[in-house]
Design an enzyme around this catalytic site. Structure first.
Site, PDB file in Angstrom:
ATOM      1  N   SER A 134     -39.617 -64.902  17.150  1.00 46.04           N
ATOM      2  CA  SER A 134     -39.283 -64.092  16.862  1.00 46.04           C
ATOM      3  C   SER A 134     -41.196 -63.571  16.648  1.00 46.04           C
ATOM      4  O   SER A 134     -42.215 -63.651  15.535  1.00 46.04           O
ATOM      5  CB  SER A 134     -39.113 -63.104  15.517  1.00 46.04           C
ATOM      6  OG  SER A 134     -39.244 -61.362  14.972  1.00 46.04           O
ATOM      7  N   GLU A 136     -41.834 -61.412  14.102  1.00 47.64           N
ATOM      8  CA  GLU A 136     -41.413 -61.290  12.759  1.00 47.64           C
ATOM      9  C   GLU A 136     -42.485 -62.844  12.297  1.00 47.64           C
ATOM     10  O   GLU A 136     -43.043 -62.263  10.705  1.00 47.64           O
ATOM     11  CB  GLU A 136     -40.878 -61.657  11.984  1.00 47.64           C
ATOM     12  CG  GLU A 136     -39.351 -59.731  12.150  1.00 47.64           C
ATOM     13  CD  GLU A 136     -40.326 -58.785  11.261  1.00 47.64           C
ATOM     14  OE1 GLU A 136     -39.812 -59.032  10.250  1.00 47.64           O
ATOM     15  OE2 GLU A 136     -40.656 -57.721  11.705  1.00 47.64           O
ATOM     16  N   TYR A 158     -35.670 -64.075   7.003  1.00 52.87           N
ATOM     17  CA  TYR A 158     -35.689 -63.840   8.292  1.00 52.87           C
ATOM     18  C   TYR A 158     -37.000 -64.556   9.206  1.00 52.87           C
ATOM     19  O   TYR A 158     -36.623 -65.208  10.072  1.00 52.87           O
ATOM     20  CB  TYR A 158     -35.021 -62.825   9.295  1.00 52.87           C
ATOM     21  CG  TYR A 158     -35.526 -62.320  10.238  1.00 52.87           C
ATOM     22  CD1 TYR A 158     -34.120 -62.922  10.852  1.00 52.87           C
ATOM     23  CD2 TYR A 158     -36.400 -62.179  11.715  1.00 52.87           C
ATOM     24  CE1 TYR A 158     -34.140 -62.323  13.098  1.00 52.87           C
ATOM     25  CE2 TYR A 158     -36.541 -61.770  12.925  1.00 52.87           C
ATOM     26  CZ  TYR A 158     -35.442 -61.906  13.339  1.00 52.87           C
ATOM     27  OH  TYR A 158     -35.616 -62.244  14.584  1.00 52.87           O
TER      28      TYR A 158
HETATM   29  P1  NAP Z   1     -28.064 -59.012  17.628  1.00 54.59           P
HETATM   30  O1  NAP Z   1     -27.541 -57.689  18.745  1.00 54.59           O
HETATM   31  O2  NAP Z   1     -28.451 -58.880  16.284  1.00 54.59           O
HETATM   32  O3  NAP Z   1     -27.266 -60.583  18.170  1.00 54.59           O
HETATM   33  C1  NAP Z   1     -27.034 -60.969  17.548  1.00 54.59           C
HETATM   34  C2  NAP Z   1     -25.748 -61.936  17.847  1.00 54.59           C
HETATM   35  O4  NAP Z   1     -25.673 -63.305  16.502  1.00 54.59           O
HETATM   36  C3  NAP Z   1     -24.578 -61.568  17.987  1.00 54.59           C
HETATM   37  O5  NAP Z   1     -24.239 -62.031  19.406  1.00 54.59           O
HETATM   38  C4  NAP Z   1     -23.732 -62.700  17.010  1.00 54.59           C
HETATM   39  O6  NAP Z   1     -22.569 -62.218  17.808  1.00 54.59           O
HETATM   40  C5  NAP Z   1     -24.797 -63.721  16.803  1.00 54.59           C
HETATM   41  N1  NAP Z   1     -23.918 -64.691  16.321  1.00 54.59           N
HETATM   42  C6  NAP Z   1     -24.564 -64.458  14.267  1.00 54.59           C
HETATM   43  N2  NAP Z   1     -23.886 -64.977  13.572  1.00 54.59           N
HETATM   44  C7  NAP Z   1     -23.703 -66.464  14.263  1.00 54.59           C
HETATM   45  C8  NAP Z   1     -23.172 -67.549  14.366  1.00 54.59           C
HETATM   46  N3  NAP Z   1     -23.275 -67.877  12.840  1.00 54.59           N
HETATM   47  N4  NAP Z   1     -22.913 -68.400  15.228  1.00 54.59           N
HETATM   48  C9  NAP Z   1     -23.315 -68.069  16.641  1.00 54.59           C
HETATM   49  N5  NAP Z   1     -23.655 -66.908  16.375  1.00 54.59           N
HETATM   50  C10 NAP Z   1     -23.398 -65.997  15.406  1.00 54.59           C
HETATM   51  O7  NAP Z   1     -29.533 -59.895  17.846  1.00 54.59           O
HETATM   52  P2  NAP Z   1     -30.984 -59.465  19.307  1.00 54.59           P
HETATM   53  O8  NAP Z   1     -31.362 -58.151  19.063  1.00 54.59           O
HETATM   54  O9  NAP Z   1     -29.604 -59.528  20.709  1.00 54.59           O
HETATM   55  O10 NAP Z   1     -31.492 -60.890  19.419  1.00 54.59           O
HETATM   56  C11 NAP Z   1     -31.000 -62.030  20.537  1.00 54.59           C
HETATM   57  C12 NAP Z   1     -31.989 -62.876  20.061  1.00 54.59           C
HETATM   58  O11 NAP Z   1     -33.224 -62.146  19.777  1.00 54.59           O
HETATM   59  C13 NAP Z   1     -31.528 -62.743  17.883  1.00 54.59           C
HETATM   60  O12 NAP Z   1     -31.757 -64.228  17.441  1.00 54.59           O
HETATM   61  C14 NAP Z   1     -32.873 -62.425  16.966  1.00 54.59           C
HETATM   62  O13 NAP Z   1     -33.661 -63.247  15.874  1.00 54.59           O
HETATM   63  C15 NAP Z   1     -34.230 -62.717  18.599  1.00 54.59           C
HETATM   64  N6  NAP Z   1     -35.160 -61.859  18.034  1.00 54.59           N
HETATM   65  C16 NAP Z   1     -34.446 -60.322  18.654  1.00 54.59           C
HETATM   66  C17 NAP Z   1     -35.820 -60.030  18.694  1.00 54.59           C
HETATM   67  C18 NAP Z   1     -35.196 -58.403  19.517  1.00 54.59           C
HETATM   68  O14 NAP Z   1     -35.818 -57.323  18.807  1.00 54.59           O
HETATM   69  N7  NAP Z   1     -34.418 -58.082  20.079  1.00 54.59           N
HETATM   70  C19 NAP Z   1     -37.050 -59.929  18.433  1.00 54.59           C
HETATM   71  C20 NAP Z   1     -37.004 -60.749  18.172  1.00 54.59           C
HETATM   72  C21 NAP Z   1     -35.939 -62.298  18.646  1.00 54.59           C
HETATM   73  P3  NAP Z   1     -21.290 -61.703  16.767  1.00 54.59           P
HETATM   74  O15 NAP Z   1     -20.903 -60.819  17.498  1.00 54.59           O
HETATM   75  O16 NAP Z   1     -20.470 -62.893  16.135  1.00 54.59           O
HETATM   76  O17 NAP Z   1     -21.487 -61.244  15.364  1.00 54.59           O
HETATM   77  O1  F7E Z   2     -37.476 -51.995  11.639  1.00 58.30           O
HETATM   78  C1  F7E Z   2     -39.580 -49.618   9.993  1.00 58.30           C
HETATM   79  C2  F7E Z   2     -39.005 -50.690   8.882  1.00 58.30           C
HETATM   80  O2  F7E Z   2     -35.054 -52.908  11.988  1.00 58.30           O
HETATM   81  C3  F7E Z   2     -38.531 -51.787  12.643  1.00 58.30           C
HETATM   82  C4  F7E Z   2     -35.109 -57.269  14.456  1.00 58.30           C
HETATM   83  O3  F7E Z   2     -35.310 -57.178  15.997  1.00 58.30           O
HETATM   84  O4  F7E Z   2     -37.376 -56.709  15.582  1.00 58.30           O
HETATM   85  C5  F7E Z   2     -36.123 -55.765  15.048  1.00 58.30           C
HETATM   86  O5  F7E Z   2     -37.341 -55.942  13.536  1.00 58.30           O
HETATM   87  C6  F7E Z   2     -40.029 -51.050  11.014  1.00 58.30           C
HETATM   88  C7  F7E Z   2     -40.051 -51.676  10.148  1.00 58.30           C
HETATM   89  O6  F7E Z   2     -36.770 -54.059  13.117  1.00 58.30           O
HETATM   90  C8  F7E Z   2     -36.404 -47.237   8.826  1.00 58.30           C
HETATM   91  O7  F7E Z   2     -39.943 -51.164   8.009  1.00 58.30           O
HETATM   92  C9  F7E Z   2     -38.559 -47.359   8.552  1.00 58.30           C
HETATM   93  O8  F7E Z   2     -40.932 -51.894  10.052  1.00 58.30           O
HETATM   94  O9  F7E Z   2     -36.234 -51.479  13.951  1.00 58.30           O
HETATM   95  P1  F7E Z   2     -36.359 -52.838  12.484  1.00 58.30           P
HETATM   96  P2  F7E Z   2     -37.479 -55.521  12.299  1.00 58.30           P
HETATM   97  O10 F7E Z   2     -37.336 -55.551  11.068  1.00 58.30           O
HETATM   98  O11 F7E Z   2     -39.140 -54.954  13.102  1.00 58.30           O
HETATM   99  C10 F7E Z   2     -38.494 -58.014  15.335  1.00 58.30           C
HETATM  100  C11 F7E Z   2     -39.128 -58.625  16.410  1.00 58.30           C
HETATM  101  C12 F7E Z   2     -36.340 -59.398  14.710  1.00 58.30           C
HETATM  102  O12 F7E Z   2     -36.895 -60.894  15.618  1.00 58.30           O
HETATM  103  C13 F7E Z   2     -35.674 -58.834  14.411  1.00 58.30           C
HETATM  104  O13 F7E Z   2     -34.253 -59.716  14.899  1.00 58.30           O
HETATM  105  O14 F7E Z   2     -39.400 -49.696  11.323  1.00 58.30           O
HETATM  106  N1  F7E Z   2     -38.510 -47.789   9.658  1.00 58.30           N
HETATM  107  N2  F7E Z   2     -37.795 -46.445   8.320  1.00 58.30           N
HETATM  108  C14 F7E Z   2     -37.401 -48.411   9.329  1.00 58.30           C
HETATM  109  N3  F7E Z   2     -36.577 -49.686  10.133  1.00 58.30           N
HETATM  110  C15 F7E Z   2     -34.901 -49.125  10.081  1.00 58.30           C
HETATM  111  N4  F7E Z   2     -34.127 -50.179  10.369  1.00 58.30           N
HETATM  112  N5  F7E Z   2     -34.631 -48.231   9.297  1.00 58.30           N
HETATM  113  C16 F7E Z   2     -35.053 -47.551   8.977  1.00 58.30           C
HETATM  114  O15 F7E Z   2     -34.581 -46.378   8.440  1.00 58.30           O
END
Ligand code: NAP
Ligand code: F7E
Length: 344
Positions: A134, A136, A158
């Site tokens: 990520s 992050e 995270y």
């Molecule tokens: P998500 O919608 O939150 O999905 C997370 C998944 O992880 C769910 O299927 C959940 O399954 C599973 N999980 C949670 N705890 C687990 C455990 N103990 N063992 C096995 N599986 C478990 O996340 P996403 O947005 O699809 O992201 C997918 C991956 O990419 C994550 O690793 C996230 O950190 C990473 N990522 C996401 C973004 C983004 O912007 N979306 C960016 C960079 C990296 P359950 O149904 O069992 O809860």
């Molecule tokens: O926040 C700001 C908040 O929760 C984005 C995950 O998929 O992407 C995700 O992490 C921004 C932050 O995503 C609210 O402070 C303002 O600056 O949508 P978010 P994230 O934290 O960037 C990365 C790449 C991952 O890997 C993670 O798994 O938005 N913000 N007001 C808010 N955010 C939330 N959630 N709610 C608010 O009300």
């Protein structure tokens, strides 16, 4: 012979898009699901029929070994994680175990089942491993835009857990010669995004206000900037990374950064409303430490993978708002049904 893929986190946003993409590419797709009667599994089955499921949990080493033994995959995509950044402060140890140590457990499962060790290196048909890293990890960024060489400074438990996952993936590649890659993905969104993340919170909030179901939207830090893309585009990049001759790490993003304020302004304007009339800043949604600015440099992915995002920011926001307007207007939705990521 079609390739066989095992996806952890298949019930999440990315898991669903990746499963669809791999099915289109002719793969046999297996998902690892956890828990007893996990409600997300029924949703997945309803929307993506042609997948096989096996049980396992990233907290349980034995279950991962069993899953790899049973499926005998060509490729493993490790998407499972606790992925909501604010939750990682509330449950820091659990986040470290699932999001960080879970990566090590999966690498060990692959290594043990493949019989790989210091005296035996993987053969040509080895299992290929993708780690969902990520942006992050960049946290308090040292340079903009961020590329594969930008140093990490994570700002949340995270981000720290993801940095561990990234380094242990690299380490297994270097120690054992495993085909293990880390995809450093910037924020990617869709109508399937969990309702706790900012883009979906905003699209749902706008739809509620437009339909007269709410009269305000409470938000945290509007100044934070992110590089937001469409999740379907990012699933393509994951497969491409495992299709290369050599395992390398890649940054995936659009190269454009927008503030949360710009996101909110655009989302309200798509339904003809002025965000200033509805958005209330609420300190409950600010974080102990913020990532102020993220912006990808996806040059390597463009040049080596031939990857380009197809959906732009404006199209993405319109797609999400329109989807939530349809969802909330749907007469088939029971009144008491929660507006959670269960709604795809
Ligand atoms: P998500 O919608 O939150 O999905 C997370 C998944 O992880 C769910 O299927 C959940 O399954 C599973 N999980 C949670 N705890 C687990 C455990 N103990 N063992 C096995 N599986 C478990 O996340 P996403 O947005 O699809 O992201 C997918 C991956 O990419 C994550 O690793 C996230 O950190 C990473 N990522 C996401 C973004 C983004 O912007 N979306 C960016 C960079 C990296 P359950 O149904 O069992 O809860
Ligand atoms: O926040 C700001 C908040 O929760 C984005 C995950 O998929 O992407 C995700 O992490 C921004 C932050 O995503 C609210 O402070 C303002 O600056 O949508 P978010 P994230 O934290 O960037 C990365 C790449 C991952 O890997 C993670 O798994 O938005 N913000 N007001 C808010 N955010 C939330 N959630 N709610 C608010 O009300």
């Amino acid at each position: 012979m079609s390739k066989r893929a095992l996806i952890t986190g298949i019930t999440g946003q990315d898991g669903s898009y990746l499963a669809e993409h791999l099915l289109e590419q002719g793969y046999e797709v297996w998902g690892m699901v956890r828990g007893q009667a996990n409600p997300h599994v029924a949703r997945l089955r309803k929307h993506i029929g042609d997948i096989h499921l096996t049980t396992g949990d990233l907290l349980d080493q034995g279950s991962l070994i069993s899953a790899i033994e049973r499926v005998q995959p060509d490729e493993v995509y490790n998407l499972g994680a606790i992925s909501y950044v604010p939750m990682s402060w509330q449950q820091a140890e659990l986040t470290a175990e699932v999001t960080g140590m879970g990566v090590l457990r999966m690498l060990e499962a692959i290594r043990v089942v493949s019989g790989v060790g210091q005296s035996r290196t993987p053969g040509p048909g080895q299992i290929r491993f993708y780690q969902a890293s990520s942006s992050e990890m960049f946290g308090m960024v040292r340079e903009t835009p961020q590329n594969e060489k930008t140093p990490f400074h994570p700002r949340s438990p995270y981000g720290v857990a993801k940095a561990y996952g990234h380094y242990i993936t690299q380490n297994y590649r270097e120690s054992y010669g495993m085909f293990a890659v880390s995809g450093i993905l910037f924020n990617h969104e869709s109508p399937r995004r969990g309702a706790e993340f900012v883009t979906r919170k905003v699209s749902l909030g706008v739809a509620r206000i437009k339909l007269g179901l709410a009269d305000e939207l409470r938000m945290g830090n509007l100044d934070a900037r992110r590089d937001w893309g469409f999740a379907g585009d990012y699933a393509r990049a994951m497969r491409l990374m495992l299709a290369q001759d050599t395992p390398e790490d890649y940054v995936i993003g659009t190269g454009q950064t927008r503030s949360v304020r710009e996101l909110v302004e655009l989302a309200f304007s798509t339904v003809g409303l002025n965000w200033r009339d509805y958005v209330v800043q609420d300190p409950r949604f600010t974080r102990p430490a913020e990532v102020d600015l993220l912006c990808a440099d996806p040059k390597k992915a463009r040049e080596q993978l031939g990857w380009e995002p197809e959906v732009g920011f404006e199209e993405l926001v319109a797609m999400m708002v329109e989807s939530d307007l349809r969802l909330l207007s749907s007469s088939s939705r029971p009144e008491d049904e929660p507006l959670s990521p269960d709604h795809w």
